[in-house]
Design a protein around this motif. Structure first.
Motif, PDB file in Angstrom:
ATOM      1  N   ILE A 197       0.606  -1.415  -0.474  1.00 39.92           N
ATOM      2  CA  ILE A 197      -0.232  -0.037  -0.033  1.00 39.92           C
ATOM      3  C   ILE A 197       0.986   1.318   0.266  1.00 39.92           C
ATOM      4  O   ILE A 197       1.384   1.150   1.119  1.00 39.92           O
ATOM      5  N   VAL A 198       0.610   2.217  -1.011  1.00 36.32           N
ATOM      6  CA  VAL A 198       1.730   2.958  -1.545  1.00 36.32           C
ATOM      7  C   VAL A 198       0.554   4.899  -0.834  1.00 36.32           C
ATOM      8  O   VAL A 198      -0.839   4.741  -0.326  1.00 36.32           O
ATOM      9  N   ALA A 245      -7.447   7.302   3.395  1.00 37.52           N
ATOM     10  CA  ALA A 245      -7.745   6.692   4.463  1.00 37.52           C
ATOM     11  C   ALA A 245      -7.469   5.651   3.875  1.00 37.52           C
ATOM     12  O   ALA A 245      -7.905   5.669   2.909  1.00 37.52           O
ATOM     13  N   TYR A 246      -6.855   4.623   4.697  1.00 37.74           N
ATOM     14  CA  TYR A 246      -6.188   3.109   3.973  1.00 37.74           C
ATOM     15  C   TYR A 246      -6.481   2.522   5.536  1.00 37.74           C
ATOM     16  O   TYR A 246      -5.071   2.502   6.238  1.00 37.74           O
ATOM     17  N   ALA A 247      -7.337   1.653   5.543  1.00 40.31           N
ATOM     18  CA  ALA A 247      -8.082   0.875   6.166  1.00 40.31           C
ATOM     19  C   ALA A 247      -7.589  -1.094   6.288  1.00 40.31           C
ATOM     20  O   ALA A 247      -7.306  -1.256   4.773  1.00 40.31           O
ATOM     21  N   HIS A 248      -7.680  -1.359   7.095  1.00 41.17           N
ATOM     22  CA  HIS A 248      -7.532  -3.452   7.096  1.00 41.17           C
ATOM     23  C   HIS A 248      -6.302  -4.025   6.607  1.00 41.17           C
ATOM     24  O   HIS A 248      -6.556  -4.661   6.132  1.00 41.17           O
ATOM     25  N   ASN A 249      -6.036  -2.586   7.385  1.00 36.72           N
ATOM     26  CA  ASN A 249      -4.049  -3.222   6.659  1.00 36.72           C
ATOM     27  C   ASN A 249      -3.604  -4.541   7.082  1.00 36.72           C
ATOM     28  O   ASN A 249      -3.908  -4.713   8.791  1.00 36.72           O
ATOM     29  N   GLN A 250      -2.675  -4.932   7.546  1.00 33.37           N
ATOM     30  CA  GLN A 250      -1.726  -5.948   8.168  1.00 33.37           C
ATOM     31  C   GLN A 250      -1.189  -5.801   8.478  1.00 33.37           C
ATOM     32  O   GLN A 250       0.173  -6.431   9.684  1.00 33.37           O
ATOM     33  N   ALA A 251      -0.131  -4.585   8.123  1.00 32.87           N
ATOM     34  CA  ALA A 251       0.775  -4.471   8.511  1.00 32.87           C
ATOM     35  C   ALA A 251       1.185  -2.575   8.619  1.00 32.87           C
ATOM     36  O   ALA A 251       0.505  -2.121   7.161  1.00 32.87           O
ATOM     37  N   GLU A 254       0.926  -2.700   4.074  1.00 29.40           N
ATOM     38  CA  GLU A 254       0.628  -3.889   3.546  1.00 29.40           C
ATOM     39  C   GLU A 254      -0.895  -4.550   3.973  1.00 29.40           C
ATOM     40  O   GLU A 254      -1.310  -4.285   4.301  1.00 29.40           O
ATOM     41  N   MET A 255      -1.553  -4.733   2.730  1.00 24.75           N
ATOM     42  CA  MET A 255      -2.588  -5.267   2.630  1.00 24.75           C
ATOM     43  C   MET A 255      -3.285  -6.976   3.128  1.00 24.75           C
ATOM     44  O   MET A 255      -2.370  -7.447   3.889  1.00 24.75           O
ATOM     45  N   GLY A 256      -4.574  -6.543   4.086  1.00 28.02           N
ATOM     46  CA  GLY A 256      -4.555  -7.510   4.847  1.00 28.02           C
ATOM     47  C   GLY A 256      -6.299  -7.601   5.245  1.00 28.02           C
ATOM     48  O   GLY A 256      -6.680  -6.878   3.962  1.00 28.02           O
ATOM     49  N   ALA A 263      -2.400   6.506  12.950  1.00 27.80           N
ATOM     50  CA  ALA A 263      -1.303   5.413  12.273  1.00 27.80           C
ATOM     51  C   ALA A 263      -2.146   3.900  13.815  1.00 27.80           C
ATOM     52  O   ALA A 263      -1.488   4.375  14.972  1.00 27.80           O
ATOM     53  N   GLY A 264      -2.856   3.211  13.274  1.00 28.17           N
ATOM     54  CA  GLY A 264      -3.290   2.138  14.733  1.00 28.17           C
ATOM     55  C   GLY A 264      -4.893   2.044  14.591  1.00 28.17           C
ATOM     56  O   GLY A 264      -5.326   1.893  13.417  1.00 28.17           O
ATOM     57  N   ASN A 265      -5.691   1.041  15.308  1.00 27.37           N
ATOM     58  CA  ASN A 265      -6.516   0.544  15.392  1.00 27.37           C
ATOM     59  C   ASN A 265      -7.388   0.729  16.217  1.00 27.37           C
ATOM     60  O   ASN A 265      -8.323  -0.394  17.029  1.00 27.37           O
ATOM     61  N   GLY A 266      -7.671   1.817  16.109  1.00 21.79           N
ATOM     62  CA  GLY A 266      -9.120   2.271  17.746  1.00 21.79           C
ATOM     63  C   GLY A 266     -10.021   2.562  16.831  1.00 21.79           C
ATOM     64  O   GLY A 266     -11.149   3.057  17.612  1.00 21.79           O
ATOM     65  N   LEU A 267     -10.234   2.351  15.919  1.00 17.88           N
ATOM     66  CA  LEU A 267     -11.732   2.758  15.023  1.00 17.88           C
ATOM     67  C   LEU A 267     -12.462   1.488  14.905  1.00 17.88           C
ATOM     68  O   LEU A 267     -11.864   0.969  13.494  1.00 17.88           O
ATOM     69  N   ARG A 268     -13.558   1.463  15.281  1.00 16.90           N
ATOM     70  CA  ARG A 268     -13.539  -0.247  14.933  1.00 16.90           C
ATOM     71  C   ARG A 268     -14.644  -0.115  13.751  1.00 16.90           C
ATOM     72  O   ARG A 268     -14.953   0.884  13.130  1.00 16.90           O
ATOM     73  N   GLY A 269     -14.176  -1.102  12.841  1.00 22.29           N
ATOM     74  CA  GLY A 269     -14.606  -0.809  11.287  1.00 22.29           C
ATOM     75  C   GLY A 269     -13.718  -0.533  10.330  1.00 22.29           C
ATOM     76  O   GLY A 269     -13.846  -1.559   9.185  1.00 22.29           O
ATOM     77  N   TYR A 270     -12.326  -0.489  10.905  1.00 24.28           N
ATOM     78  CA  TYR A 270     -11.157  -0.097   9.740  1.00 24.28           C
ATOM     79  C   TYR A 270     -10.422  -0.718  10.440  1.00 24.28           C
ATOM     80  O   TYR A 270      -9.445  -0.412   9.355  1.00 24.28           O
ATOM     81  N   GLY A 271      -9.842  -2.150  11.226  1.00 23.34           N
ATOM     82  CA  GLY A 271      -8.911  -2.783  11.822  1.00 23.34           C
ATOM     83  C   GLY A 271      -7.644  -1.590  11.780  1.00 23.34           C
ATOM     84  O   GLY A 271      -7.488  -0.520  12.253  1.00 23.34           O
ATOM     85  N   ASN A 272      -6.794  -1.949  11.021  1.00 27.67           N
ATOM     86  CA  ASN A 272      -5.707  -1.128  10.484  1.00 27.67           C
ATOM     87  C   ASN A 272      -5.604  -0.188  10.397  1.00 27.67           C
ATOM     88  O   ASN A 272      -5.378  -0.678   8.966  1.00 27.67           O
TER      89      ASN A 272
END
Length: 224
Positions: A137-138, A170-176, A193-195, A148-157
Motif C-alpha cells: 500500500i503506498v 485513509a487506508y484501512a484493513h492493513n496487516q502491517a 501492507e494489505m490485510g 496510525a493504529g486500530n482504535g476505530l472499529r470497522g477499519y482495522g489497522n
C-alpha cells in the motif's frame, strides 16, 4: 511531540470519518444525530433546506452523517431574517452546484488489485480493492501521517494522511503499518501492507475526504 500528534490525530479522525461524538459545538452550528435529516434540521432551526445546503456545501442533502457538524445560522455578516425569508430553491439544483470541491488533489492509486466496490456517498464512503495479503500500500499523495493504529472499529489497522488544509486520505484493513504518526511521506512511498484486519476478506478500503466530507476518489485518480 507524540502527544501533540495524538491530539491532532483524534481531531483528524472526527473530521475524516464523522464519528459520532458528543463534544459541544459553537453557536450557529449543530451536530447531526441518528435519525436527523436536512429537512428536520432546517425546520428545527427555522431555516430553509436550501440555506443549510448552501452554507455547508452539501453535495447530497440526503446523505448527511451522524456526528457531522452543520452550520445552521447565517455566516457572519449575513442577515438572519433575510436568509430565513429567502425563496426556497430546488434542493437538487442547490446540491449539484455545491457538489464539486473548490480545489483538487493529484492522487495515484494506493495499491494494485481489483476494485470490488466504488464510492456511492451513502453505503460506500470510498473504494475497496482486493489482492493478496502483503500487497504493498503506498501513499496516494505526499503528506503527514496523522493517525496510525486500530482504535476505530470497522477499519482495522488504519492510516490517515493529511495532505493539506483540505484533503485527507485513509487506508484501512492493513496487516502491517510501516509508518508512524508524525512521519512525512512522499507520493508512492510504501506505507502499509494489505490485510484483513477488521474485515472478512483481504482488501484495502481507501477514502478521500475534502473538508471533512467523503468524496469520490475516482475524480482525482488517474485512469487505470
Amino acid at each position: 511531540m507524540a502527544k501533540g500528534f495524538r491530539r491532532f490525530a483524534c481531531a483528524a479522525l472526527v473530521a475524516l470519518l464523522a464519528a459520532c461524538g458528543s463534544a459541544p459545538v459553537g453557536p450557529g452550528f449543530y451536530r447531526v444525530e441518528r435519525g436527523d435529516t436536512v429537512s428536520k434540521i432546517a425546520r428545527s432551526n427555522r431555516q430553509s433546506v436550501s440555506n443549510i445546503v448552501r452554507w455547508n456545501n452539501l453535495p447530497n442533502p440526503d446523505s448527511i452523517e451522524v456526528g457531522q457538524v452543520l452550520r445552521v445560522a447565517p455566516p457572519g455578516g449575513s442577515s438572519a431574517s433575510a436568509q430565513r425569508t429567502a425563496p426556497r430553491q430546488d434542493t437538487a439544483d442547490s446540491a449539484s452546484t455545491a457538489a464539486a470541491p473548490a480545489s483538487s488533489i493529484s492522487l495515484i492509486w494506493p495499491t494494485t488489485g481489483q476494485v470490488v466496490r466504488n464510492f456511492d456517498g451513502r453505503d460506500s464512503k470510498g473504494i475497496d480493492m482486493v489482492n493478496s495479503a502483503g500487497t504493498p500500500i503506498v501513499a496516494a499523495a505526499p503528506g503527514t501521517v496523522v493517525y496510525a493504529g486500530n482504535g476505530l472499529r470497522g477499519y482495522g489497522n488504519l492510516l490517515i494522511i493529511k495532505h493539506d488544509s483540505e484533503y485527507l486520505t485513509a487506508y484501512a484493513h492493513n496487516q502491517a503499518l510501516l509508518v508512524k504518526e508524525g512521519e512525512t511521506v512522499t507520493q508512492g512511498q510504501k506505507i502499509a501492507e494489505m490485510g484483513s484486519s477488521d474485515s472478512d476478506r483481504v482488501m484495502l478500503h481507501f477514502e478521500l475526504r475534502y473538508q471533512g466530507r467523503s468524496i469520490d476518489p475516482a475524480r482525482d485518480l488517474p485512469p487505470r
